[in-house]
Write a protein that holds these residues in place. Structure first.
Motif, short mmCIF file in Angstrom:
data_model
loop_
_atom_site.label_atom_id
_atom_site.label_comp_id
_atom_site.label_asym_id
_atom_site.label_seq_id
_atom_site.Cartn_x
_atom_site.Cartn_y
_atom_site.Cartn_z
N VAL A 93 2.90 3.48 1.75
CA VAL A 93 3.59 2.38 0.79
C VAL A 93 3.36 2.85 -0.41
CG1 VAL A 93 2.89 0.12 0.03
CG2 VAL A 93 2.38 0.76 2.19
N TRP A 112 -0.07 -3.80 3.91
CA TRP A 112 0.63 -3.15 2.76
C TRP A 112 -0.43 -2.27 2.27
CZ3 TRP A 112 5.50 -3.76 3.30
CH2 TRP A 112 5.99 -5.35 3.76
N SER A 158 9.09 -0.53 7.67
CA SER A 158 7.80 0.07 7.66
C SER A 158 7.32 0.18 9.17
CB SER A 158 6.80 -0.87 6.99
OG SER A 158 7.11 -1.10 5.61
N THR A 196 8.47 1.44 1.71
CA THR A 196 7.88 2.93 2.06
C THR A 196 8.27 4.05 0.99
OG1 THR A 196 9.92 3.23 3.56
CG2 THR A 196 8.14 2.34 4.46
#
Length: 305
Positions: free
Chosen positions: A10, A128, A180, A230
């Motif tokens: 992330v 996240w 993601s 990403t």
């Protein structure tokens, strides 16, 4: 990017900007997030808790903070989020009768003393984060017999969108990460054990949102700040041809005139053991609990940074 783990890591700076921009549109589009948050809070009724300090990790626009203060009126409630925009919006949930504090900080590095928190609630934040780092930090700040309850996203989340992009991108040499990757429930359970939590319990609920077209789904994701964060995401604009190819691939899922978007939601809870855990001496500087209490007494000021 050839390293998949790096490509799917992330980009925290991009993510904060995304949530800052979404702070004004989040509540209108966060239908699933609201429903899951309510279920997460309802599950607290099954646990006999009398917390002194409650942490809402990934507080967003502050609805959970307000509900937690209502549930535990004698407790100090601290809403923590890395997005200043979200915390500013959370100020609208404040009540002069039952205020809660706001703190702008990363869940992977909480400026709180060891063993200072009795209850951590986290709705849709851990996906996240670096899970091991975030859970270790939760474990550090939880008091002995402290309680953690959370939701996060599982690997079936947005599976239709991921597959559609894969079909559209498989014909192109410059394919990037588009959606993601999320961890399986069993991996999350293993991470809780590695972090030192006791008696972890996890279960999964699946939800399907319906859309008239892919652009409506994309607009919803943008409105809640859940855009592709990403490290391997395309840095430029998606070409109309590429987007059209993805749209065409997504059409295979259409049923009853609507396009589905699947969300796999993992509910988890665990306890901190009775024995306290101390941080190593070089773990970094943290504000004192007195500093946190002073911030909590600030009812309507800007969120502390």
């Amino acid at each position: 990017m050839n390293d998949e783990s790096t490509a799917y890591s992330v980009d925290k700076r991009w993510l904060r900007r995304s949530f800052d921009r979404a702070s004004k549109t989040y509540d209108a589009s966060a239908v699933l997030q609201t429903e899951v948050r309510n279920l997460l809070l309802q599950r607290l009724e099954l646990t006999d808790l009398s917390p002194r300090l409650v942490l809402d990790a990934g507080a967003g626009t502050g609805h959970a903070g307000r509900a937690l203060k209502r549930r535990y009126p004698s407790a100090q409630v601290l809403a923590v989020d890395s997005s200043f925009g979200m915390l500013s919006a959370a100020g609208r949930q404040q009540s002069w009768l039952r205020p809660f504090g706001r703190l702008c900080a990363d869940a992977e590095r909480l400026p709180l003393p060891d063993g200072s928190v009795d209850l951590i609630v986290s709705n849709f934040m851990l996906q996240w984060s670096d899970l091991d780092i975030a859970l270790a930090e939760f474990r550090r700040v939880l008091a002995p017999r402290g309680f953690l309850t959370f939701t996060t996203l599982g690997p079936d989340t947005l599976r239709e969108l991921r597959a559609a992009w894969a079909r559209a991108g498989s014909e192109h040499a410059d394919y990037h990460t588009r959606v993601s990757h999320f961890l399986d429930m069993h991996d999350i359970g293993d991470a809780l054990v590695r972090a030192g939590f006791a008696a972890p319990v996890l279960d999964v609920e699946r939800y399907t949102l319906q859309y008239t077209d892919v652009r409506s789904l994309a607009a919803d994701l943008k409105a809640i700040g859940a855009r592709n964060a990403t490290a391997g995401r395309p840095k430029g604009l998606t070409s109309p041809r590429r987007f059209a190819a993805m749209q065409a691939a997504y059409e295979m899922y259409r049923a009853g005139g609507r396009l589905p978007a699947t969300y796999e939601v993992v509910f988890g809870q665990a306890w901190a053991p009775a024995a306290a855990r101390r941080s190593p001496p070089d773990s970094g500087a943290h504000v004192s609990l007195d500093d946190v209490k002073r911030q909590l007494r600030t009812r309507r000021g800007a969120a502390p940074v």
